[in-house]
Design a protein around this motif. Sequence first.
Motif, PDB file in Angstrom:
ATOM      1  N   MET A  94       0.824  -1.202   0.000  1.00 53.62           N
ATOM      2  CA  MET A  94       0.000   0.000   0.000  1.00 53.62           C
ATOM      3  C   MET A  94       0.862   1.258   0.000  1.00 53.62           C
ATOM      4  SD  MET A  94      -3.057  -1.191  -0.079  1.00 53.62           S
ATOM      5  CE  MET A  94      -4.119   0.169   0.381  1.00 53.62           C
ATOM      6  N   LYS A  95       2.149   1.085   0.315  1.00 51.59           N
ATOM      7  CA  LYS A  95       3.052   2.233   0.409  1.00 51.59           C
ATOM      8  C   LYS A  95       4.136   2.233  -0.669  1.00 51.59           C
ATOM      9  CE  LYS A  95       2.500   2.682   5.431  1.00 51.59           C
ATOM     10  NZ  LYS A  95       3.194   2.689   6.742  1.00 51.59           N
ATOM     11  N   LYS A  96       4.491   1.046  -1.151  1.00 54.21           N
ATOM     12  CA  LYS A  96       5.561   0.948  -2.143  1.00 54.21           C
ATOM     13  C   LYS A  96       5.127   0.026  -3.274  1.00 54.21           C
ATOM     14  CE  LYS A  96       9.314   1.602   1.205  1.00 54.21           C
ATOM     15  NZ  LYS A  96      10.555   1.009   1.778  1.00 54.21           N
ATOM     16  N   SER A  97       5.737   0.192  -4.432  1.00 52.34           N
ATOM     17  CA  SER A  97       5.420  -0.647  -5.585  1.00 52.34           C
ATOM     18  C   SER A  97       6.144  -1.986  -5.499  1.00 52.34           C
ATOM     19  CB  SER A  97       5.819   0.052  -6.877  1.00 52.34           C
ATOM     20  OG  SER A  97       7.237   0.118  -6.984  1.00 52.34           O
ATOM     21  N   ILE A  98       5.664  -2.958  -6.280  1.00 51.42           N
ATOM     22  CA  ILE A  98       6.331  -4.260  -6.347  1.00 51.42           C
ATOM     23  C   ILE A  98       7.787  -4.093  -6.764  1.00 51.42           C
ATOM     24  CG2 ILE A  98       6.430  -6.455  -7.608  1.00 51.42           C
ATOM     25  CD1 ILE A  98       3.388  -6.394  -7.759  1.00 51.42           C
TER      26      ILE A  98
END
Length: 348
Positions: free
Chosen positions: A297-301
């Motif tokens: 929810m805070k960083k991309s894959i």
Amino acid sequence: MLKKDIVIKHSNFQHFTAYFDKSSGFFLRKEDEGYPEPFWSNDAPELIDISITNWCDKGCSICYRNSNDNGHHMKLEDYENIMIQAKEIGVFQVALGGGNPNQHPDFCRILELTRKKYGIVPSYTTNGRGLSKDILEYSKKFCGAVAVSYYEPQDEFNEAIELLLNYNIKVNVHFVLTFQSINTAIKLLKNDDVLLNKINSIIFLNYKPVGDYPDNNLLLNRSPYLSNFFHLLEVKKFKCKIGFDSCSVSGIVKYLNVPEYYIESCESGRFSAFISEDLKMYPCSFMINDFNGANLMKKSIQEIWQCDDNFVKIRSLHKNIDASCNSCEFLHLCQGGCPIINNINLCI
């Protein structure tokens, strides 16, 4: 074979090419001439294991996810956000798990979105329950394969196998090998040709003592029948394919005469990753109880894959192999076995 079924991804930066056949599941990774085999895929994982639910009413004692009928489902919109990112960064396939994934209320939609909208091949592992007509039809249309976990008594297991085969779905069996279950596995391999002649493959999974109730007494390497099990695989011919998870690689190189190009050491954090139903990303699903996952929810894959501390750490563990392995003739194949849970290695 249609050309659109073949996905080719070349890394100019890391000098290797990955080939994936969506129809057969065939995968090949080849380094460019004059360059070493790649240690990891810098851009993105090639495979992501995704737990879309932690709901299950089976109640198996060796479930490392501690799944039960209080488990919750991943939201469909959250799953689709994962697929959007996965397509953008070039993920080839996803393995859906749980819990029992096919009992997710949006499971059919999940299969359709994954394959039809985003071009990624899904597969899943089921405990055999909840295989409705719709799920079977969608599985046939969109899945690469379906695996059924082996349980005793076998009533539900056998029923699930027959349901899937009746829909002409490629069926694999996942069998967890423990100190206790290895005897059942030996009997199955010796005597159950009816099952083994029906399925595409049987994949043996090395027991990991993780979860709320880890039991070191179930460790496979404690079994006096380990060499007998592997010897049986050497001397008997099987119609179905025989496979292992990478957690078993130390046993494969010790006991089996397998061509080197078939052997893959642990790829967690190097070519594969795990995402939990609460949107936490880990290098491996077996880290979920002892490590803080990175929050999607805070960083991309891709950001997590390239920079997160857990992923950086596990790559370091892959490289810093235990000194006791340095004199082993199979080190270049095994790479020290599991970098997280050393006591599961089968060469000790």
